[in-house]
Enzyme design. Sequence first.
Site, PDB file in Angstrom:
ATOM      1  N   GLU A 104       0.814  -1.226   0.000  1.00  0.00           N
ATOM      2  CA  GLU A 104       0.000   0.000   0.000  1.00  0.00           C
ATOM      3  C   GLU A 104       0.847   1.275   0.000  1.00  0.00           C
ATOM      4  O   GLU A 104       0.530   2.239  -0.683  1.00  0.00           O
ATOM      5  CB  GLU A 104      -0.943   0.008   1.217  1.00  0.00           C
ATOM      6  CG  GLU A 104      -2.194  -0.844   1.043  1.00  0.00           C
ATOM      7  CD  GLU A 104      -2.895  -0.582  -0.286  1.00  0.00           C
ATOM      8  OE1 GLU A 104      -3.082   0.589  -0.636  1.00  0.00           O
ATOM      9  OE2 GLU A 104      -3.245  -1.559  -0.978  1.00  0.00           O
ATOM     10  N   PRO A 163       0.590  47.663  13.064  1.00  0.00           N
ATOM     11  CA  PRO A 163       1.683  47.687  14.045  1.00  0.00           C
ATOM     12  C   PRO A 163       2.768  46.625  13.833  1.00  0.00           C
ATOM     13  O   PRO A 163       3.757  46.634  14.533  1.00  0.00           O
ATOM     14  CB  PRO A 163       0.950  47.443  15.357  1.00  0.00           C
ATOM     15  CG  PRO A 163      -0.283  46.711  14.976  1.00  0.00           C
ATOM     16  CD  PRO A 163      -0.673  47.189  13.623  1.00  0.00           C
ATOM     17  N   ASP A 188       9.099  52.341   5.607  1.00  0.00           N
ATOM     18  CA  ASP A 188       9.880  52.985   6.661  1.00  0.00           C
ATOM     19  C   ASP A 188      10.467  51.929   7.592  1.00  0.00           C
ATOM     20  O   ASP A 188      10.281  50.735   7.420  1.00  0.00           O
ATOM     21  CB  ASP A 188       9.059  54.082   7.368  1.00  0.00           C
ATOM     22  CG  ASP A 188       7.912  53.525   8.188  1.00  0.00           C
ATOM     23  OD1 ASP A 188       7.993  52.361   8.593  1.00  0.00           O
ATOM     24  OD2 ASP A 188       6.940  54.275   8.439  1.00  0.00           O
ATOM     25  N   LYS A 235      16.287  54.366   7.309  1.00  0.00           N
ATOM     26  CA  LYS A 235      17.412  55.179   7.736  1.00  0.00           C
ATOM     27  C   LYS A 235      18.617  54.832   6.891  1.00  0.00           C
ATOM     28  O   LYS A 235      18.661  53.803   6.222  1.00  0.00           O
ATOM     29  CB  LYS A 235      17.703  54.986   9.215  1.00  0.00           C
ATOM     30  CG  LYS A 235      17.874  53.547   9.650  1.00  0.00           C
ATOM     31  CD  LYS A 235      18.218  53.524  11.120  1.00  0.00           C
ATOM     32  CE  LYS A 235      18.148  52.121  11.668  1.00  0.00           C
ATOM     33  NZ  LYS A 235      18.541  52.023  13.045  1.00  0.00           N
ATOM     34  N   GLY A 288       1.614  51.379  11.210  1.00  0.00           N
ATOM     35  CA  GLY A 288       0.361  51.770  11.857  1.00  0.00           C
ATOM     36  C   GLY A 288      -0.616  52.320  10.849  1.00  0.00           C
ATOM     37  O   GLY A 288      -0.857  51.735   9.795  1.00  0.00           O
ATOM     38  N   ASP A 289      -1.173  53.480  11.167  1.00  0.00           N
ATOM     39  CA  ASP A 289      -2.019  54.183  10.209  1.00  0.00           C
ATOM     40  C   ASP A 289      -1.176  55.303   9.604  1.00  0.00           C
ATOM     41  O   ASP A 289      -0.496  56.033  10.331  1.00  0.00           O
ATOM     42  CB  ASP A 289      -3.251  54.762  10.915  1.00  0.00           C
ATOM     43  CG  ASP A 289      -4.142  55.462   9.912  1.00  0.00           C
ATOM     44  OD1 ASP A 289      -4.901  54.770   9.233  1.00  0.00           O
ATOM     45  OD2 ASP A 289      -4.041  56.694   9.780  1.00  0.00           O
ATOM     46  N   THR A 321      -3.612  51.730  13.840  1.00  0.00           N
ATOM     47  CA  THR A 321      -2.564  52.492  14.503  1.00  0.00           C
ATOM     48  C   THR A 321      -2.074  51.746  15.747  1.00  0.00           C
ATOM     49  O   THR A 321      -2.804  50.933  16.327  1.00  0.00           O
ATOM     50  CB  THR A 321      -3.077  53.906  14.841  1.00  0.00           C
ATOM     51  OG1 THR A 321      -1.979  54.671  15.306  1.00  0.00           O
ATOM     52  CG2 THR A 321      -4.172  53.883  15.890  1.00  0.00           C
ATOM     53  N   MET A 380       6.198  57.971  20.135  1.00  0.00           N
ATOM     54  CA  MET A 380       7.566  58.505  20.152  1.00  0.00           C
ATOM     55  C   MET A 380       7.877  59.132  21.514  1.00  0.00           C
ATOM     56  O   MET A 380       8.435  60.232  21.584  1.00  0.00           O
ATOM     57  CB  MET A 380       7.748  59.535  19.024  1.00  0.00           C
ATOM     58  CG  MET A 380       7.703  58.884  17.651  1.00  0.00           C
ATOM     59  SD  MET A 380       7.767  60.064  16.318  1.00  0.00           S
ATOM     60  CE  MET A 380       6.050  60.564  16.200  1.00  0.00           C
ATOM     61  N   ALA A 412       4.199  46.279  19.994  1.00  0.00           N
ATOM     62  CA  ALA A 412       2.815  45.803  20.020  1.00  0.00           C
ATOM     63  C   ALA A 412       2.503  44.945  18.800  1.00  0.00           C
ATOM     64  O   ALA A 412       2.858  45.302  17.679  1.00  0.00           O
ATOM     65  CB  ALA A 412       1.872  47.011  20.043  1.00  0.00           C
TER      66      ALA A 412
HETATM   67  N1  SAH Z   1       1.838  55.828  12.011  1.00  0.00           N
HETATM   68  C1  SAH Z   1       2.262  55.080  13.170  1.00  0.00           C
HETATM   69  C2  SAH Z   1       3.066  55.910  14.132  1.00  0.00           C
HETATM   70  C3  SAH Z   1       4.389  56.369  13.586  1.00  0.00           C
HETATM   71  S1  SAH Z   1       5.312  57.238  14.755  1.00  0.00           S
HETATM   72  C4  SAH Z   1       1.030  54.463  13.844  1.00  0.00           C
HETATM   73  O1  SAH Z   1      -0.089  54.781  13.463  1.00  0.00           O
HETATM   74  O2  SAH Z   1       1.194  53.642  14.743  1.00  0.00           O
HETATM   75  C5  SAH Z   1       6.317  55.972  15.437  1.00  0.00           C
HETATM   76  C6  SAH Z   1       5.877  55.636  16.851  1.00  0.00           C
HETATM   77  O3  SAH Z   1       4.742  54.800  16.789  1.00  0.00           O
HETATM   78  C7  SAH Z   1       6.898  54.844  17.627  1.00  0.00           C
HETATM   79  O4  SAH Z   1       7.855  55.694  18.213  1.00  0.00           O
HETATM   80  C8  SAH Z   1       6.014  54.197  18.679  1.00  0.00           C
HETATM   81  O5  SAH Z   1       5.682  55.112  19.688  1.00  0.00           O
HETATM   82  C9  SAH Z   1       4.754  53.928  17.891  1.00  0.00           C
HETATM   83  N2  SAH Z   1       4.718  52.549  17.357  1.00  0.00           N
HETATM   84  C10 SAH Z   1       4.719  52.152  16.077  1.00  0.00           C
HETATM   85  N3  SAH Z   1       4.622  50.814  15.984  1.00  0.00           N
HETATM   86  C11 SAH Z   1       4.556  50.350  17.234  1.00  0.00           C
HETATM   87  C12 SAH Z   1       4.449  49.054  17.806  1.00  0.00           C
HETATM   88  N4  SAH Z   1       4.375  47.949  17.049  1.00  0.00           N
HETATM   89  N5  SAH Z   1       4.415  48.938  19.160  1.00  0.00           N
HETATM   90  C13 SAH Z   1       4.464  50.036  19.951  1.00  0.00           C
HETATM   91  N6  SAH Z   1       4.575  51.275  19.457  1.00  0.00           N
HETATM   92  C14 SAH Z   1       4.619  51.443  18.120  1.00  0.00           C
END
Ligand code: SAH
Length: 465
Positions: A22, A226, A249, A271, A303-304, A332, A384, A413
């Site tokens: 088999e 995030p 970024d 960077k 994020g957003d 965000t 930040m 996060a």
């Molecule tokens: N546009 C992004 C923010 C950019 S500014 C948003 O909407 O989340 C960058 C900051 O976002 C970081 O310094 C931190 O404070 C926060 N940030 C982004 N990603 C994160 C994550 N995964 N966990 C915690 N803080 C985060």
Amino acid sequence: MKHFPIFLAVEGRRIVISGGGEAAVAKLRILMKTEAHLTVIAEDANPQIEAWADTGSITLLKRAQEPGDAACAALFYAANDDELEDARVTRLAQSDGALTNWVDNLAHSQFITPAIVDRDPVTVAIGTEGAAPVLARAIKADLEARLPRALGTLARVGKSFRKAVEVLPFGAKRRAFWSDYYFKAGPRAIDDGGPEALPETLETLLNTHLHRDEQPGHVTFVGAGPGDPELLTVKARRALHEADVVIHDRLITKEVLELARREATIIDMGKVGFGPSTPQAEIDAAIVEHAAKGAHVVRLKSGDATVFGRLDEEIEACLAAELSYSVIPGITSASAAVAIIGQCLTRRGRNASVRFLTGHDVTGFADHDWRALARTGEVAAIYMGKRAARFLQGRLMMHGADPATPVTLVENASRTDQRVVASSLSKMAGDLEAAKMDGPCLILFGLEPRKTAAALSSIQKEIAL
Ligand code: SAH
């Protein structure tokens, strides 16, 4: 990855299977889909194998395996269901130079056979390195249901047309043609006239695409969330899949970038080396340069995109260059962080508004309406904020905020290395330093992690005592 997936050319080559029961039959069923020459070596072969041998689908050697039987074979399967015999034939085949697989014996196999979804020439191979065959089967079933049966025919006919399509410029235009063929014109043609209708459909379609006006580029600003790729929106995923150029970024995770098309140009604008961030003007210029050449540019922002993302500047650069753009919202980091600690950004009777603050702006530490923020029950998501923590703490206490106000620090996060530190206003700067966070951190002012059910019951027990 302990096993590297490849597609092996087996057309006209030999594959040898040792065993007549088999296990051998099961392997033969998949192997017979290939264009390899199959040889089965078995003293006793079951009727199915005998039947295949009679029709010439395989060559059957009814004897024990000998040295040299697997010479020049691309692959060898030991499928006797007999440990001693499988060990013996594997050794023989290896000295003949074949790559060997011992059925259901991962440790002694040089290669393993994946679960296969067959839409020849489109083949999907699914492997779990032996860890979860059930999962592989579930994924296979899912894909079987999702991929149209005609996919193989579309691909086979399409392949013979690839050369002709080279009259279209490489990139967006050629992709638009193929996307039209696979998802619109092709399936329609098969429904209406069967596979024979496909060549004519391809000709007509190519003509239409050749005479389309030059398509200008487009910029899609995409919120990548995030970090967890499952927190991307469906639209974001689609945009990533369609992009010619992805400009991202520093905070974009590799799991998210992996969802971009393999041919897309990926540009890290995070960077320069270990130095400071890329100047905004350079980012704007890169976006415009690629889109002006006709590319679909996805500008991927963490994020957003509209939250502390300098999106306005990039939109203005597009408008100045007369480029079209669209924005896909993202989750965000404040939303992700608050979900992790089981709290809400607003709560009836506690706070009817929530602030998104930045710890710094272009001129240094950012100033805010500290007095309003210092009132009991206020909630703020501070972006930040790591370097500005001591400044924030000082300003808030100076304006009368309770030093015991809860503060939660959430690093990374939604990523696998996420970390939550429960703190308070008076301790947050010290706690941040002690935690030595090198990932992005969101400071949730006015919120503490919700007690889990387990923690609550232990508190109740303490009270009862
Ligand atoms: N546009 C992004 C923010 C950019 S500014 C948003 O909407 O989340 C960058 C900051 O976002 C970081 O310094 C931190 O404070 C926060 N940030 C982004 N990603 C994160 C994550 N995964 N966990 C915690 N803080 C985060």
